[in-house]
Design an enzyme around this catalytic site. Sequence first.
Site, PDB file in Angstrom:
ATOM      1  N   LEU A  74     109.491  25.770  54.258  1.00  0.00           N
ATOM      2  CA  LEU A  74     110.631  25.541  55.150  1.00  0.00           C
ATOM      3  C   LEU A  74     111.848  26.393  54.798  1.00  0.00           C
ATOM      4  O   LEU A  74     112.921  26.212  55.372  1.00  0.00           O
ATOM      5  CB  LEU A  74     110.995  24.054  55.151  1.00  0.00           C
ATOM      6  CG  LEU A  74     109.848  23.123  55.592  1.00  0.00           C
ATOM      7  CD1 LEU A  74     110.273  21.674  55.495  1.00  0.00           C
ATOM      8  CD2 LEU A  74     109.364  23.468  56.992  1.00  0.00           C
ATOM      9  N   HIS A  76     114.180  29.678  54.824  1.00  0.00           N
ATOM     10  CA  HIS A  76     114.454  30.752  55.769  1.00  0.00           C
ATOM     11  C   HIS A  76     114.184  32.106  55.118  1.00  0.00           C
ATOM     12  O   HIS A  76     114.543  32.298  53.952  1.00  0.00           O
ATOM     13  CB  HIS A  76     115.929  30.722  56.207  1.00  0.00           C
ATOM     14  CG  HIS A  76     116.282  29.530  57.020  1.00  0.00           C
ATOM     15  ND1 HIS A  76     116.538  28.301  56.457  1.00  0.00           N
ATOM     16  CD2 HIS A  76     116.422  29.365  58.355  1.00  0.00           C
ATOM     17  CE1 HIS A  76     116.833  27.431  57.416  1.00  0.00           C
ATOM     18  NE2 HIS A  76     116.762  28.048  58.570  1.00  0.00           N
ATOM     19  N   MET A 112     116.833  28.646  46.372  1.00  0.00           N
ATOM     20  CA  MET A 112     115.376  28.748  46.301  1.00  0.00           C
ATOM     21  C   MET A 112     114.954  30.153  45.888  1.00  0.00           C
ATOM     22  O   MET A 112     113.969  30.313  45.162  1.00  0.00           O
ATOM     23  CB  MET A 112     114.731  28.360  47.639  1.00  0.00           C
ATOM     24  CG  MET A 112     114.919  26.900  48.003  1.00  0.00           C
ATOM     25  SD  MET A 112     114.477  25.721  46.702  1.00  0.00           S
ATOM     26  CE  MET A 112     112.783  26.124  46.411  1.00  0.00           C
ATOM     27  N   GLU A 113     115.695  31.151  46.320  1.00  0.00           N
ATOM     28  CA  GLU A 113     115.362  32.522  45.942  1.00  0.00           C
ATOM     29  C   GLU A 113     115.554  32.753  44.443  1.00  0.00           C
ATOM     30  O   GLU A 113     114.732  33.397  43.789  1.00  0.00           O
ATOM     31  CB  GLU A 113     116.200  33.509  46.765  1.00  0.00           C
ATOM     32  CG  GLU A 113     115.762  33.634  48.206  1.00  0.00           C
ATOM     33  CD  GLU A 113     116.041  32.414  49.086  1.00  0.00           C
ATOM     34  OE1 GLU A 113     115.449  32.333  50.170  1.00  0.00           O
ATOM     35  OE2 GLU A 113     116.833  31.537  48.696  1.00  0.00           O
ATOM     36  N   ASP A 127     101.034  36.218  32.571  1.00  0.00           N
ATOM     37  CA  ASP A 127      99.890  37.072  32.890  1.00  0.00           C
ATOM     38  C   ASP A 127      99.806  38.278  31.951  1.00  0.00           C
ATOM     39  O   ASP A 127      98.724  38.662  31.520  1.00  0.00           O
ATOM     40  CB  ASP A 127      99.970  37.537  34.339  1.00  0.00           C
ATOM     41  CG  ASP A 127      98.767  38.372  34.748  1.00  0.00           C
ATOM     42  OD1 ASP A 127      97.625  37.917  34.546  1.00  0.00           O
ATOM     43  OD2 ASP A 127      98.972  39.482  35.258  1.00  0.00           O
TER      44      ASP A 127
END
Length: 165
Positions: A74, A76, A112-113, A127
């Site tokens: 959700l 953007h 969120m970024e 990794d």
Amino acid sequence: MTLTHLDPEGRPRMVDVSAKAPTRRRAVAAGYLALCPECAEALATGGGPKGDPWSTARIAAVLGAKRTGDLIPLAHPLPLEAVTVEHRFDPALRRAWLRAEVSLEGRTGVEMEALTAVSVGLLALYDMLKAVSHRMEVGPVRLLLKEGGRRGRIQEAWEDCPWQE
């Protein structure tokens, strides 16, 4: 309290931000990868068999920030103006830290970024080091600072974090 990502029937929805005025938005997040002694030694001496882990983690963090709209259902998709990534290694505690700062002029925040950038960067670091050992632990990852928008500045202290906003 009303959750903004739910419609009146309680179903998930993307928030309509079209009526919001654009403001300068900035968010900072940080987190660490807890390392076993072998991975800490590899990181301290250049990284191990896969090459330079810090460069890969930093690039992955930037890519994570840029792709947040594809990863978080959700969120953007945002035209980010800047993403900066820093790293620190604490050999005493065997912690590999990442910090991401994301900014733009827009109608919605970039928390969120910033969180995604740190999370993806730490996964890339894992990794890069897993050829040495899988005995590592990702996180925690936390938001340190959010600026702009309706709520203005929100700042969270994290005592162990090498960066304080």
